[in-house]
Design an enzyme around this catalytic site. Structure first.
Site, mmCIF file in Angstrom:
data_model
loop_
_atom_site.group_PDB
_atom_site.id
_atom_site.type_symbol
_atom_site.label_atom_id
_atom_site.label_comp_id
_atom_site.label_asym_id
_atom_site.label_seq_id
_atom_site.Cartn_x
_atom_site.Cartn_y
_atom_site.Cartn_z
ATOM 1 N N THR A 109 -1.541 -40.014 -3.516
ATOM 2 C CA THR A 109 -2.671 -39.821 -2.610
ATOM 3 C C THR A 109 -2.159 -39.139 -1.339
ATOM 4 O O THR A 109 -1.067 -39.447 -0.879
ATOM 5 C CB THR A 109 -3.266 -41.188 -2.244
ATOM 6 O OG1 THR A 109 -3.853 -41.741 -3.423
ATOM 7 C CG2 THR A 109 -4.319 -41.083 -1.151
ATOM 8 N N ARG A 131 -14.468 -45.667 -11.340
ATOM 9 C CA ARG A 131 -13.654 -46.446 -10.403
ATOM 10 C C ARG A 131 -13.383 -45.678 -9.102
ATOM 11 O O ARG A 131 -13.043 -44.506 -9.125
ATOM 12 C CB ARG A 131 -12.320 -46.807 -11.070
ATOM 13 C CG ARG A 131 -11.354 -47.583 -10.183
ATOM 14 C CD ARG A 131 -10.340 -46.693 -9.500
ATOM 15 N NE ARG A 131 -9.361 -47.461 -8.739
ATOM 16 C CZ ARG A 131 -8.445 -46.918 -7.938
ATOM 17 N NH1 ARG A 131 -8.390 -45.616 -7.806
ATOM 18 N NH2 ARG A 131 -7.599 -47.677 -7.283
ATOM 19 N N VAL A 132 -13.546 -46.358 -7.979
ATOM 20 C CA VAL A 132 -13.226 -45.797 -6.675
ATOM 21 C C VAL A 132 -12.273 -46.758 -5.968
ATOM 22 O O VAL A 132 -12.469 -47.977 -6.017
ATOM 23 C CB VAL A 132 -14.507 -45.575 -5.839
ATOM 24 C CG1 VAL A 132 -14.177 -45.284 -4.381
ATOM 25 C CG2 VAL A 132 -15.326 -44.428 -6.433
ATOM 26 N N GLY A 133 -11.245 -46.230 -5.344
ATOM 27 C CA GLY A 133 -10.278 -47.056 -4.627
ATOM 28 C C GLY A 133 -10.558 -47.104 -3.133
ATOM 29 O O GLY A 133 -11.703 -46.963 -2.699
ATOM 30 N N ASP A 134 -9.505 -47.313 -2.363
ATOM 31 C CA ASP A 134 -9.674 -47.493 -0.918
ATOM 32 C C ASP A 134 -9.778 -46.183 -0.150
ATOM 33 O O ASP A 134 -10.335 -46.166 0.959
ATOM 34 C CB ASP A 134 -8.489 -48.290 -0.359
ATOM 35 C CG ASP A 134 -7.169 -47.545 -0.517
ATOM 36 O OD1 ASP A 134 -6.917 -47.005 -1.614
ATOM 37 O OD2 ASP A 134 -6.395 -47.496 0.452
ATOM 38 N N THR A 155 -1.999 -45.133 1.191
ATOM 39 C CA THR A 155 -1.754 -44.757 -0.200
ATOM 40 C C THR A 155 -1.192 -45.973 -0.920
ATOM 41 O O THR A 155 -0.393 -46.715 -0.349
ATOM 42 C CB THR A 155 -0.781 -43.570 -0.314
ATOM 43 O OG1 THR A 155 -0.583 -43.251 -1.691
ATOM 44 C CG2 THR A 155 0.578 -43.892 0.302
ATOM 45 N N GLY A 156 -1.625 -46.200 -2.148
ATOM 46 C CA GLY A 156 -1.120 -47.375 -2.850
ATOM 47 C C GLY A 156 -2.125 -47.896 -3.851
ATOM 48 O O GLY A 156 -3.023 -47.165 -4.288
ATOM 49 N N GLY A 202 -5.148 -49.175 -4.689
ATOM 50 C CA GLY A 202 -6.389 -49.174 -3.916
ATOM 51 C C GLY A 202 -7.174 -50.468 -3.934
ATOM 52 O O GLY A 202 -7.781 -50.848 -2.932
#
Lengths: 291, 291
Positions: B154, B182-185, B205-206, B208
């Site tokens: 990211t 799916r959506v992350g942070d 980044t990581g 999420g």
């Protein structure tokens, strides 16, 4: 607002309150309680969630929901889903079975099918009131919050159970005549929905864009955890000061780990209800007393 | 990691750093600087954003991006968008022209068309490396973070300009072989991206899901604002303690209103770079020194 309509709203709130409280009284978890309460409100046609969700720009219903458990900060959220009878159930299935936190749109609906979440057709989500609101918004080509009378229709619940676990859930149809896949604060952990056993559980309703930018629900938790404020003082700062300064109309319901309950709002009214094991029970719409 | 590949990554980081710094040096805004830096990384095929975005379960690319400006807490985010050449540009257009904060999926793409945001076909987003990663993930039916070697791909940027305004931007392709929308942070204000002139600007980044549940970026801001911690102490608590305890692997880049810069991570490495007007300049991948 006619007396008849007011009685209907109060009936809907009371039914949701009873559903949640029944779970807690039987020794159930706060997670089950908030899901039960939100489920009743999603099935109730006057609130902007589930059956009563507002129309989007193309005459459909795109709903958002989230649930969060304060014990381990577990969270699940569905964004922009259509035809899901009870988005809060989908949010919980996402939390417990997807390995993810946020699922969106058609993908979230695919996941819902695999989880045997109930679907309904467009006719189920038709309500005359919402259709009229949409037609008026269409005519003037505007996107509007779900109530022109400034009492927001997003639904939510917060609870503390006898194990000391906090939970929060929120469900909404978003803004009438909305376009472009708009999502507000409701399904966002930390913004419209948050629960943390160290502090509080919060569910918000209002102008979602401002609540997102202020990270409202987690802000209240941080004011308690890092600044040592009471739930009431934290709510007052966020709802009556920070949100007002940025133009963020709305309110929230919150409960802390000691069982203190706050239901502040800076709008004209907020449909709300609460019940505690110590005997407090309220079902209200307008300001009484003023903040 | 071969020396050649390492040199390529460092070249990409340096190009992004230069793009952002050039804006600031010319007196430009932090908002323009973070957009310029992220844009270079979106166009760079080795990072998991824009051109180098990972494949989802059906062989497409669903990208997320956000941008936030610390002056007025303005924010814009695009979730789950396909065929957008530079999702950070779309996030900025959402912030400035949509009246909303978060737009998702096909709706966000419709908005992008109206804003004359550049689209690319599937071929543009094909990279051999990502295709191989996807084929491996498909074979084992797993969804995986974008780097098996635990350096997340990211991209993000944070900046402080001479007016004292902070800004942050983040862009990602998410998880390889991801399903269900799916959506992350990354695109969530407060979770993966946050900026507030009172405190700091942060881009994460990581993993999420864990960053979402910890509301990481806003947590750092709150630890500074409400607990009076320095940027370094706030970052250390969140990245090396809170995230580690919940299993949240990753890191972040952050800058505060005084120009202090932190780039902590609890993974094996993190592609990162920074430059200040006081002469600090770094382009790094691994831990030096250990935290």
């Amino acid at each position: 607002m006619t007396p008849e309509l007011q009685a209907q709203y109060e009936g809907g709130l009371k039914a949701a309150l009873d559903a949640g409280y029944t779970v807690l009284e039987a020794g159930g978890s706060s997670l089950d309680a908030v899901e039960a309460a939100v489920l009743v409100m999603e099935d109730f046609p006057l609130f902007n969630a589930g059956k009563g969700a507002v129309f989007n720009n193309v005459g459909g219903h795109e709903m958002d929901a989230a649930i969060m458990f304060g014990l381990g900060l577990e969270a699940g959220a569905a964004c922009g889903v259509s035809h899901i009878k009870n988005p809060v159930k989908l949010a919980r299935a996402i939390m417990e079975h997807s390995g993810h936190v946020i699922l969106c749109g058609a993908g979230a609906e695919q996941f819902a099918k695999r989880q045997n979440i109930a679907f309904e057709d467009d006719a189920y989500f038709y309500t005359e009131q919402r259709y009229k609101q949409w037609q008026e918004a269409l005519k003037e080509d505007r996107v509007q919050l779900d109530h022109s009378d400034k009492k927001f229709g997003t639904v939510g619940a917060v609870a503390l159970d006898k194990e000391g676990n906090l939970a929060a859930a929120t469900s909404t149809g978003g803004m009438t005549n909305k376009k472009f896949g708009r999502v507000g604060d409701s399904p966002v952990p930390g913004a419209g929905t948050y629960a943390n056993n160290n502090t509080c559980a919060v569910s918000c309703t209002g102008h979602g864009e401002l609540f997102l930018r202020c990270v409202v629900a987690y802000d209240i938790s941080c004011l308690m955890e890092y600044k040592g404020l009471s739930l009431k003082d934290a709510c007052d700062i966020v709802v009556y000061d920070k949100l007002v300064k940025i133009g963020g109309e709305g309110g929230l319901i919150a409960i802390d780990k000691l069982g203190n309950i706050e239901m502040p709002f800076n709008s004209d009214g907020m449909y709300r209800a609460c019940r505690s094991s110590e005997g407090r029970m309220e079902v209200k719409i307008y300001k009484t007393p003023s903040p």
